[in-house]
Write a protein that holds these residues in place. Structure first.
Motif, PDB file in Angstrom:
ATOM      1  N   ARG A 173      29.581   9.616 -10.090  1.00  0.00           N
ATOM      2  CA  ARG A 173      28.665   9.404  -8.968  1.00  0.00           C
ATOM      3  C   ARG A 173      27.430  10.289  -9.072  1.00  0.00           C
ATOM      4  O   ARG A 173      26.348   9.895  -8.638  1.00  0.00           O
ATOM      5  N   ALA A 182      18.659   2.186 -10.632  1.00  0.00           N
ATOM      6  CA  ALA A 182      19.499   0.996 -10.527  1.00  0.00           C
ATOM      7  C   ALA A 182      19.193  -0.020 -11.631  1.00  0.00           C
ATOM      8  O   ALA A 182      20.055  -0.793 -12.017  1.00  0.00           O
ATOM      9  N   LYS A 188      24.054   2.272  -2.958  1.00  0.00           N
ATOM     10  CA  LYS A 188      23.208   3.292  -3.587  1.00  0.00           C
ATOM     11  C   LYS A 188      23.016   3.000  -5.058  1.00  0.00           C
ATOM     12  O   LYS A 188      21.926   3.166  -5.598  1.00  0.00           O
ATOM     13  N   SER A 189      24.090   2.546  -5.710  1.00  0.00           N
ATOM     14  CA  SER A 189      23.977   2.280  -7.144  1.00  0.00           C
ATOM     15  C   SER A 189      23.064   1.086  -7.408  1.00  0.00           C
ATOM     16  O   SER A 189      22.567   0.918  -8.506  1.00  0.00           O
ATOM     17  N   LEU A 190      22.832   0.257  -6.401  1.00  0.00           N
ATOM     18  CA  LEU A 190      21.912  -0.872  -6.555  1.00  0.00           C
ATOM     19  C   LEU A 190      20.515  -0.512  -6.057  1.00  0.00           C
ATOM     20  O   LEU A 190      19.661  -1.382  -5.881  1.00  0.00           O
ATOM     21  N   GLY A 191      20.294   0.768  -5.783  1.00  0.00           N
ATOM     22  CA  GLY A 191      18.942   1.231  -5.489  1.00  0.00           C
ATOM     23  C   GLY A 191      18.549   1.166  -4.020  1.00  0.00           C
ATOM     24  O   GLY A 191      17.390   1.369  -3.693  1.00  0.00           O
ATOM     25  N   VAL A 192      19.508   0.864  -3.133  1.00  0.00           N
ATOM     26  CA  VAL A 192      19.185   0.786  -1.706  1.00  0.00           C
ATOM     27  C   VAL A 192      19.307   2.176  -1.085  1.00  0.00           C
ATOM     28  O   VAL A 192      20.270   2.898  -1.340  1.00  0.00           O
ATOM     29  N   ARG A 193      18.315   2.559  -0.289  1.00  0.00           N
ATOM     30  CA  ARG A 193      18.396   3.836   0.423  1.00  0.00           C
ATOM     31  C   ARG A 193      19.250   3.609   1.674  1.00  0.00           C
ATOM     32  O   ARG A 193      18.768   3.119   2.696  1.00  0.00           O
ATOM     33  N   ASP A 252      24.982   8.657 -11.444  1.00  0.00           N
ATOM     34  CA  ASP A 252      24.283   7.501 -10.867  1.00  0.00           C
ATOM     35  C   ASP A 252      23.458   7.875  -9.635  1.00  0.00           C
ATOM     36  O   ASP A 252      22.943   7.002  -8.951  1.00  0.00           O
ATOM     37  N   ASP A 273      28.805   1.904   0.707  1.00  0.00           N
ATOM     38  CA  ASP A 273      27.672   2.806   0.514  1.00  0.00           C
ATOM     39  C   ASP A 273      27.413   3.127  -0.951  1.00  0.00           C
ATOM     40  O   ASP A 273      26.273   3.166  -1.397  1.00  0.00           O
ATOM     41  N   GLU A 274      28.495   3.373  -1.691  1.00  0.00           N
ATOM     42  CA  GLU A 274      28.303   3.774  -3.086  1.00  0.00           C
ATOM     43  C   GLU A 274      27.673   2.660  -3.890  1.00  0.00           C
ATOM     44  O   GLU A 274      26.721   2.874  -4.643  1.00  0.00           O
ATOM     45  N   TYR A 330      26.895   0.469 -11.927  1.00  0.00           N
ATOM     46  CA  TYR A 330      28.082   1.179 -11.454  1.00  0.00           C
ATOM     47  C   TYR A 330      29.132   0.169 -11.015  1.00  0.00           C
ATOM     48  O   TYR A 330      28.825  -0.776 -10.288  1.00  0.00           O
ATOM     49  N   ILE A 382      24.421   8.695  -6.854  1.00  0.00           N
ATOM     50  CA  ILE A 382      25.063   8.359  -5.583  1.00  0.00           C
ATOM     51  C   ILE A 382      25.317   9.659  -4.843  1.00  0.00           C
ATOM     52  O   ILE A 382      25.175   9.748  -3.634  1.00  0.00           O
ATOM     53  N   SER A 387      12.893   6.784  -9.081  1.00  0.00           N
ATOM     54  CA  SER A 387      13.186   6.199  -7.772  1.00  0.00           C
ATOM     55  C   SER A 387      14.580   5.564  -7.825  1.00  0.00           C
ATOM     56  O   SER A 387      15.072   5.252  -8.910  1.00  0.00           O
ATOM     57  N   PRO A 388      15.226   5.380  -6.653  1.00  0.00           N
ATOM     58  CA  PRO A 388      16.554   4.749  -6.662  1.00  0.00           C
ATOM     59  C   PRO A 388      16.556   3.389  -7.384  1.00  0.00           C
ATOM     60  O   PRO A 388      17.508   3.061  -8.093  1.00  0.00           O
ATOM     61  N   MET A 389      15.494   2.619  -7.209  1.00  0.00           N
ATOM     62  CA  MET A 389      15.421   1.299  -7.850  1.00  0.00           C
ATOM     63  C   MET A 389      15.355   1.426  -9.371  1.00  0.00           C
ATOM     64  O   MET A 389      15.957   0.656 -10.101  1.00  0.00           O
TER      65      MET A 389
END
Lengths: 357, 269
Positions: free
Chosen positions: B46, B75, A250-255, B49, A246-247, B80, B51, B70-72
């Motif tokens: 975390r 990223a 998330k760090s790769l931008g996936v929800r 980032d 999961d971590e 990380y 997370i 946004s998360p993207m």
């Protein structure tokens, strides 16, 4: 950093391309296998139809000028065997795909369309219709409608419960197993008080069979597949990323939570849409993804498609065997998948090098 | 300033894990976070980032509030590196590193992405492992793959959560040298949680020392890694060679652990 020399970078890229090429080849090999198997299956049965008659009967509909008309073959193939074979292809593909997705989302090699109690929900819905006559829609779709609604109900309860714990794989599996026990108990309670004939009918339904397939029933299954498979394929790379934890995901931008819920909803819908027409066909959803992973590795972008094809091949093969082995008695395909699948599965587990379970 | 964290607070339900954390990270700087287990090092990383979602405080990346990205977007700008990369199902090293390209594209990976993957594999000297299964590699090799994935992200900030904790001494040094090298040659900024105080002393430009969710001290290794701070934070009596802010690289020799109440004297003073 030293500038990269072009040939060296070519070799690794080439290796990777060949690796991708192998996966594409696997898909390209599976398609003709499925086609030949379908033809073989259409030719086998109590009426004597040769494999060529079967193919001509099939293609006569599309190119009447090029193929001979054979009345017996036409009736056998078009009216009786083809709907059953096509249902086998659709159901096998759907169960294989749903299995691959669920194993990926739950990060668990034991996950299958039945781990989450979805089949138990469908079984209860069908039993309720058969034994009590109660249901959401009446008429000939009473059993199908009930099975579908209860299968979906179970999956939404699971998703709802586990969302309170961050929709983690563990919470989904535990909630699913709890649902499985609950709905199995409820089904048994119905059976305990039911009429003997009705109980037999309910059990027959649950064993799983392609015998109920008709041309009319193929359309809704096709629609469900058309609706559910594209979003699952679109999400397949995110499923790969989820596999890294999961971590990292998330760090790769996936929800992460959203991806898990979306993929589980579509996989559940897919299973419900199939199981309500066929009953609970075991094992395809568990074994097809494993076979594919052994051949092409764990990349979900290819795993989902190939699991569908392998699932279709397995189910059509199992149904053909179920129709012919004790002919004229037709065995239920739901048990045949296990009889044929278990030895194959054990052989594969014992012979593979490097394991993940 | 590359990254600026102010008044950060984070907690699970009612127990606070981070309190009033304020720190910053300069361009091309390697920052170490040290402190005992449960000090909040990983939690801080975390939170930076996204997370984990902090309760309060601001995190500015290139002067922009990270909460509004946004998360993207996050990223693409922050990479990380987790402690371990083991997974249930097999996957090749190439595919693992290719995931680092996820924030930059949609469903399909193109030739440019494959080239990038080959480039970082070469940089980490693991190109020969490209087709191996990640789960079958040694701890050191896996760690290199995870760093390669973060590099494929092409982010300006790297966050590393105890990257050396599972490694033998050769691989510890190798990984630290690789990161140090990236920071100096590629103008990457890195934040690294690290257990080994001597590794922190040797490779980081600046050190933050944490205890129970707060930053106790921050500064150059020789300013921060003092016998007093080590006793305060770890309850460990240590000798520090070249210590006490003379600007040379300190060596920390732990002598013995002391009971918290023994060291309680300083608490009242």
């Amino acid at each position: 950093m030293a500038p990269t020399s072009p040939d060296e970078s070519c070799t690794t890229t080439e290796q990777y391309r060949r690796f991708i090429g192998r996966k594409v080849t696997f898909i390209l090999v599976l398609i003709p296998i499925l086609f030949i198997l379908a033809g073989l299956s259409a030719s086998l049965g109590s009426a004597n139809v040769s494999i060529w008659d079967a193919y001509s009967a099939f293609f006569y509909k599309f190119f009447p000028g090029y193929f001979e008309y054979n009345r017996l073959a036409d009736i056998c193939v078009w009216k009786l065997r083809l709907p059953r074979i096509l249902m086998g292809i659709l159901a096998g593909a759907g169960l294989g795909i749903a299995g691959a997705v669920m194993q990926g989302v739950l990060k668990n090699p034991l996950a299958s369309p039945y781990t989450l109690g979805i089949a138990s929900g469908a079984g209860f819905g069908a039993s309720l219709a058969i034994l009590v006559g109660a249901g959401f829609i009446g008429g000939q779709y009473l059993v199908i409608g009930n099975a579908f609604v209860f299968a979906l109900l179970v999956s939404f309860v699971i998703l709802g419960l586990s969302s309170r714990r961050g929709s983690t794989p563990e919470s989904m599996i535990l909630a699913g197993i709890a649902m499985m026990f609950l709905f199995n108990a409820m089904t048994m309670t119905l059976q305990y008080f039911g009429e003997a004939d009705a109980v037999k009918g309910a059990i027959f339904w649950m064993v799983g069979s392609l015998g109920r397939a008709t041309w009319e029933k193929l359309l809704p299954v096709l629609v469900v597949l058309g609706l559910c498979v594209p979003p699952l394929i679109i999400k397949s790379w995110d499923l790969n990323v989820l596999g890294a934890g999961d971590e990292t995901a998330k760090s790769l931008g996936v929800r992460v939570e959203l991806t898990r819920i979306i993929t589980m909803v579509f996989a559940s819908l897919l299973i419900a849409g199939i199981v309500c027409f066929t009953g609970t066909i075991q094992f395809i959803g568990l074994v097809a993804p494993h076979i594919c992973r052994m051949v092409i590795g764990g990349d979900n972008r290819f795993l989902i498609v190939t699991s569908g094809l392998v699932g279709a091949v397995l189910l059509v093969a199992a149904d053909t065997a179920a129709r012919t082995i004790m002919s004229p008695i037709i065995l239920p395909v739901g048990v045949m998948t296990s009889y044929l699948g278990v030895p194959l599965f054990i052989y594969l587990i014992m012979n593979r090098k490097g394991g993940y379970f | 300033m590359k990254l600026k964290v102010s008044d950060l607070e984070f907690g699970y339900s009612s127990t606070p894990v981070l309190k009033d954390v304020t720190m910053d990270l300069a361009e091309s700087e390697m920052l170490g976070i040290v402190g005992p287990n449960g000090a909040g090092k990983s939690t801080l990383i975390r939170c930076i980032d996204r997370i984990l979602k902090p309760k309060q405080g601001t995190i500015l990346l290139d002067e922009q509030e990270i909460k509004n990205m946004s998360p993207m977007e996050v990223a693409r700008r922050i990479g990380y590196v987790p402690q371990t990369g083991s997974r249930t199902f097999p996957i090749t090293v190439f595919d693992t590193v290719l995931m680092g390209r996820r924030p930059h594209l949609g469903w399909r990976s193109g030739d440019a992405d494959m080239k990038k993957v080959v480039e970082v594999l070469k940089l980490m000297e693991i190109e020969d492992l490209a087709m191996s299964d990640l789960n079958e590699l040694s701890g050191g090799q896996q760690q290199k793959v995870l760093i390669a994935r973060a590099l494929a992200q092409e982010a300006g900030v790297l966050l590393l959560d105890e990257p050396t904790s599972n490694l033998d001494i050769k691989h510890q040094l190798e990984v630290m040298e690789i990161i140090k090298n990236l920071v100096t040659t590629r103008r990457v900024s890195a934040i690294m949680a690290v257990h080994d105080l001597n590794l922190a002393s040797r490779y980081t430009d600046r050190v933050i020392i944490m205890k129970k969710g707060t930053i106790v001290d921050a500064g150059s290794p020789s300013d921060v890694l003092t016998p007093e701070n080590i006793r305060l934070v770890y309850d460990v009596e240590a000798e520090v060679i070249n210590g006490n802010g003379n600007g040379r690289m300190p060596y920390i020799v732990p002598i013995r652990s002391v009971r918290p109440d023994e060291s309680g004297r300083w608490g009242d003073e």
